[in-house]
Design an enzyme around this catalytic site. Structure first.
Site, PDB file in Angstrom:
ATOM      1  N   LEU A   1     -68.178  86.507  55.979  1.00 33.24           N
ATOM      2  CA  LEU A   1     -69.250  85.888  55.186  1.00 33.24           C
ATOM      3  C   LEU A   1     -69.783  86.879  54.155  1.00 33.24           C
ATOM      4  O   LEU A   1     -70.968  87.214  54.134  1.00 33.24           O
ATOM      5  CB  LEU A   1     -70.378  85.379  56.106  1.00 33.24           C
ATOM      6  CG  LEU A   1     -71.241  84.278  55.523  1.00 33.24           C
ATOM      7  CD1 LEU A   1     -70.451  82.976  55.346  1.00 33.24           C
ATOM      8  CD2 LEU A   1     -72.452  84.008  56.428  1.00 33.24           C
ATOM      9  N   GLY A   2     -68.873  87.357  53.297  1.00 32.41           N
ATOM     10  CA  GLY A   2     -69.272  88.193  52.163  1.00 32.41           C
ATOM     11  C   GLY A   2     -69.649  87.303  50.991  1.00 32.41           C
ATOM     12  O   GLY A   2     -69.987  86.128  51.167  1.00 32.41           O
ATOM     13  N   ARG A   3     -69.538  87.863  49.790  1.00 30.01           N
ATOM     14  CA  ARG A   3     -69.968  87.099  48.600  1.00 30.01           C
ATOM     15  C   ARG A   3     -69.184  85.807  48.459  1.00 30.01           C
ATOM     16  O   ARG A   3     -69.751  84.744  48.209  1.00 30.01           O
ATOM     17  CB  ARG A   3     -69.757  87.944  47.341  1.00 30.01           C
ATOM     18  CG  ARG A   3     -70.555  89.226  47.289  1.00 30.01           C
ATOM     19  CD  ARG A   3     -70.154  89.962  46.032  1.00 30.01           C
ATOM     20  NE  ARG A   3     -70.842  91.212  45.850  1.00 30.01           N
ATOM     21  CZ  ARG A   3     -70.390  92.381  46.268  1.00 30.01           C
ATOM     22  NH1 ARG A   3     -69.243  92.454  46.939  1.00 30.01           N
ATOM     23  NH2 ARG A   3     -71.077  93.482  46.041  1.00 30.01           N
ATOM     24  N   ILE A   4     -67.864  85.897  48.591  1.00 35.75           N
ATOM     25  CA  ILE A   4     -67.030  84.699  48.403  1.00 35.75           C
ATOM     26  C   ILE A   4     -67.203  83.751  49.582  1.00 35.75           C
ATOM     27  O   ILE A   4     -67.328  82.532  49.409  1.00 35.75           O
ATOM     28  CB  ILE A   4     -65.556  85.097  48.201  1.00 35.75           C
ATOM     29  CG1 ILE A   4     -65.397  85.881  46.882  1.00 35.75           C
ATOM     30  CG2 ILE A   4     -64.657  83.868  48.201  1.00 35.75           C
ATOM     31  CD1 ILE A   4     -64.020  86.480  46.663  1.00 35.75           C
TER      32      ILE A   4
ATOM     33  N   ARG B   1     -69.019  90.860  60.642  1.00 33.32           N
ATOM     34  CA  ARG B   1     -69.248  92.045  61.480  1.00 33.32           C
ATOM     35  C   ARG B   1     -70.597  91.967  62.195  1.00 33.32           C
ATOM     36  O   ARG B   1     -70.760  92.454  63.290  1.00 33.32           O
ATOM     37  CB  ARG B   1     -69.174  93.326  60.636  1.00 33.32           C
ATOM     38  CG  ARG B   1     -67.769  93.878  60.584  1.00 33.32           C
ATOM     39  CD  ARG B   1     -67.696  95.063  59.669  1.00 33.32           C
ATOM     40  NE  ARG B   1     -68.069  94.679  58.309  1.00 33.32           N
ATOM     41  CZ  ARG B   1     -67.574  95.205  57.225  1.00 33.32           C
ATOM     42  NH1 ARG B   1     -66.710  96.173  57.300  1.00 33.32           N
ATOM     43  NH2 ARG B   1     -67.946  94.805  56.027  1.00 33.32           N
ATOM     44  N   SER B   2     -71.580  91.349  61.519  1.00 35.36           N
ATOM     45  CA  SER B   2     -72.893  91.193  62.158  1.00 35.36           C
ATOM     46  C   SER B   2     -73.461  89.829  61.788  1.00 35.36           C
ATOM     47  O   SER B   2     -73.053  89.224  60.790  1.00 35.36           O
ATOM     48  CB  SER B   2     -73.837  92.295  61.685  1.00 35.36           C
ATOM     49  OG  SER B   2     -73.961  92.213  60.278  1.00 35.36           O
TER      50      SER B   2
ATOM     51  N   ILE C   1     -57.802  82.355  51.019  1.00 40.90           N
ATOM     52  CA  ILE C   1     -57.942  82.788  49.613  1.00 40.90           C
ATOM     53  C   ILE C   1     -58.146  84.306  49.534  1.00 40.90           C
ATOM     54  O   ILE C   1     -58.498  84.823  48.486  1.00 40.90           O
ATOM     55  CB  ILE C   1     -59.117  82.075  48.895  1.00 40.90           C
ATOM     56  CG1 ILE C   1     -60.385  82.054  49.751  1.00 40.90           C
ATOM     57  CG2 ILE C   1     -58.720  80.652  48.517  1.00 40.90           C
ATOM     58  CD1 ILE C   1     -61.122  83.325  49.891  1.00 40.90           C
TER      59      ILE C   1
ATOM     60  N   ARG D   1     -56.257  87.579  51.544  1.00 38.91           N
ATOM     61  CA  ARG D   1     -55.010  88.332  51.473  1.00 38.91           C
ATOM     62  C   ARG D   1     -54.051  87.796  52.530  1.00 38.91           C
ATOM     63  O   ARG D   1     -54.470  87.485  53.656  1.00 38.91           O
ATOM     64  CB  ARG D   1     -55.249  89.821  51.742  1.00 38.91           C
ATOM     65  CG  ARG D   1     -55.958  90.573  50.624  1.00 38.91           C
ATOM     66  CD  ARG D   1     -55.080  90.730  49.392  1.00 38.91           C
ATOM     67  NE  ARG D   1     -55.732  91.501  48.344  1.00 38.91           N
ATOM     68  CZ  ARG D   1     -56.428  90.964  47.325  1.00 38.91           C
ATOM     69  NH1 ARG D   1     -56.552  89.663  47.221  1.00 38.91           N
ATOM     70  NH2 ARG D   1     -56.972  91.746  46.406  1.00 38.91           N
TER      71      ARG D   1
ATOM     72  N   ASP E   1     -53.457  80.401  49.048  1.00 40.91           N
ATOM     73  CA  ASP E   1     -53.380  80.998  47.710  1.00 40.91           C
ATOM     74  C   ASP E   1     -52.763  82.394  47.770  1.00 40.91           C
ATOM     75  O   ASP E   1     -52.422  82.962  46.744  1.00 40.91           O
ATOM     76  CB  ASP E   1     -54.790  81.080  47.119  1.00 40.91           C
ATOM     77  CG  ASP E   1     -54.815  81.526  45.651  1.00 40.91           C
ATOM     78  OD1 ASP E   1     -53.963  81.033  44.868  1.00 40.91           O
ATOM     79  OD2 ASP E   1     -55.663  82.361  45.287  1.00 40.91           O
TER      80      ASP E   1
ATOM     81  N   GLU F   1     -46.049  88.421  48.348  1.00 35.94           N
ATOM     82  CA  GLU F   1     -46.087  87.599  47.137  1.00 35.94           C
ATOM     83  C   GLU F   1     -45.686  88.439  45.925  1.00 35.94           C
ATOM     84  O   GLU F   1     -45.907  89.646  45.936  1.00 35.94           O
ATOM     85  CB  GLU F   1     -47.489  87.006  46.941  1.00 35.94           C
ATOM     86  CG  GLU F   1     -48.599  88.041  46.919  1.00 35.94           C
ATOM     87  CD  GLU F   1     -49.985  87.410  46.883  1.00 35.94           C
ATOM     88  OE1 GLU F   1     -50.317  86.632  47.785  1.00 35.94           O
ATOM     89  OE2 GLU F   1     -50.708  87.730  45.927  1.00 35.94           O
TER      90      GLU F   1
ATOM     91  N   HIS G   1     -51.551  82.553  44.031  1.00 36.03           N
ATOM     92  CA  HIS G   1     -52.628  83.557  43.946  1.00 36.03           C
ATOM     93  C   HIS G   1     -53.377  83.420  42.617  1.00 36.03           C
ATOM     94  O   HIS G   1     -53.377  84.330  41.796  1.00 36.03           O
ATOM     95  CB  HIS G   1     -52.089  84.991  44.100  1.00 36.03           C
ATOM     96  CG  HIS G   1     -53.171  85.989  44.432  1.00 36.03           C
ATOM     97  ND1 HIS G   1     -52.929  87.155  45.116  1.00 36.03           N
ATOM     98  CD2 HIS G   1     -54.500  85.993  44.170  1.00 36.03           C
ATOM     99  CE1 HIS G   1     -54.058  87.836  45.266  1.00 36.03           C
ATOM    100  NE2 HIS G   1     -55.039  87.144  44.682  1.00 36.03           N
TER     101      HIS G   1
END
Ligand code: 8YV
Length: 312
Positions: free
Chosen positions: A151-154, A174-175, A229, A231, A255, A260, A278
């Site tokens: 749950l980062g920015r993307i 992670r948290s 989306i 890696r 993606d 790739e 991608h």
């Protein structure tokens, strides 16, 4: 500002090349394997980097004056940051400017797969609609249970979009985050077991390799759809192909892949996979913003100003 002490390494498009040329007059190399043969590499202080070929200690040691590697992309798993740290080299990336596009593509692949949009389009184009009648019913997507792995920015942009599709949002990170109404899971298997759709939005690199394991895919189950989306390295691709072939998983929207663009050809034979090349960040607007942020980081470094988006 011009400086021939900049190398621009990777597959920059004509617009990006022109802007780099105007700003830094760099030497353009198609990949890091061309560094060794360059005269004047000792004087290079900045690298504008694009692509996914590894850039590590060996490449850095060919550029003894290097002060910054400015990556074109939010993911910098191709760059050995520990090796950069050890040499006092700064690394920058291009976060935020691409989050909307990548999240849009994740949602689009989920709906394309769940609603069988490629097959339904083929049904109409082939004349089956007129000859055989309406397309077989497919599957409701809104209101389902979505799991966001990372749950980062993307990941947050994806979760916000899926919440607007009335979905029940679960996540692994992670948290635990301050996200009222969303359910935290401390391990990916628990997350996969709680949802219908699993969307991979992790960073790449050794720490996340194969997080989507055979066990995670089994927990997601025969009605599950996997979307990736981030890696290819985050997913056990052998286990994924086996699950898609056997019906252990309903489908996937991908993606990103291992190896790739030379992806495993077995994917081409799987009707239950939406394949994208991608292209998550691949819009005119976003790629221009990424390229500008990359140039701005280099310019900041060369003028001694604070870096805009440092990694280390
Ligand atoms: C690539 C990406 O950078 O930002 C990332 O991490 O994977 C993409 O935006 C882009 O395909 C250029 O290589």
């Amino acid at each position: 500002m011009t400086s021939s002490n900049v190398f621009a390494i990777g597959p920059f498009n004509p617009e990006e090349r022109a802007a780099l040329q105007e700003t830094f007059a760099p030497v353009f190399l198609s990949g890091p394997d061309e560094i060794a043969a360059q005269e004047g590499r000792d004087a290079v202080s900045a690298v504008a980097y694009k692509g996914h070929a590894p850039f590590g200690a060996a490449q850095m040691d060919l550029l003894p004056g290097l002060g910054i590697v400015a990556n074109y992309g939010v993911g910098y798993d191709a760059i050995d940051v520990a090796a950069a740290d050890a040499r006092g080299i700064k690394v920058t990336n291009t976060p935020d400017v691409l989050s909307d596009d990548v999240a849009d593509l994740a949602v689009a692949m989920l709906i394309m797969q769940g609603r069988q949009m490629i097959q339904a389009s083929d049904w109409a184009r082939s004349g089956n609609w007129a000859a055989k009648g309406e397309y077989p019913l497919n599957r409701k997507i809104s209101g389902g249970r979505a799991g966001i792995l990372g749950l980062g920015r993307i990941g947050r942009e994806i979760a916000d979009r899926l919440a607007a599709f009335k979905m029940d949002i679960h996540y692994f990170a992670r948290s635990e985050k301050d996200t009222p109404g969303w359910t935290y899971h401390s391990d990916p298997v628990s997350l996969a077991g709680a949802v219908d759709y699993l969307i991979v939005a992790l960073v790449g690199g050794p720490d996340t390799a194969n997080i989507v394991s055979a066990e995670v895919l089994a927990a997601l189950g025969p009605r599950g759809i996997l979307v990736n989306i981030s890696r290819g390295s985050c997913v056990d691709e052998e286990a994924l192909i086996a699950a898609l072939q056997s019906g252990g998983l309903a489908g996937a929207g991908l993606d990103v892949f291992l190896n790739e663009p030379n992806i495993d050809p077995r994917f081409y034979d799987l009707p239950n996979v939406v394949i994208q090349p991608h292209q998550g960040s691949g819009t005119v607007e976003t790629r221009a913003a990424m390229a500008k942020l990359q140039r701005d980081n280099i310019a900041a470094h060369l003028t001694g100003a604070p870096l805009l988006t440092p990694v280390n």
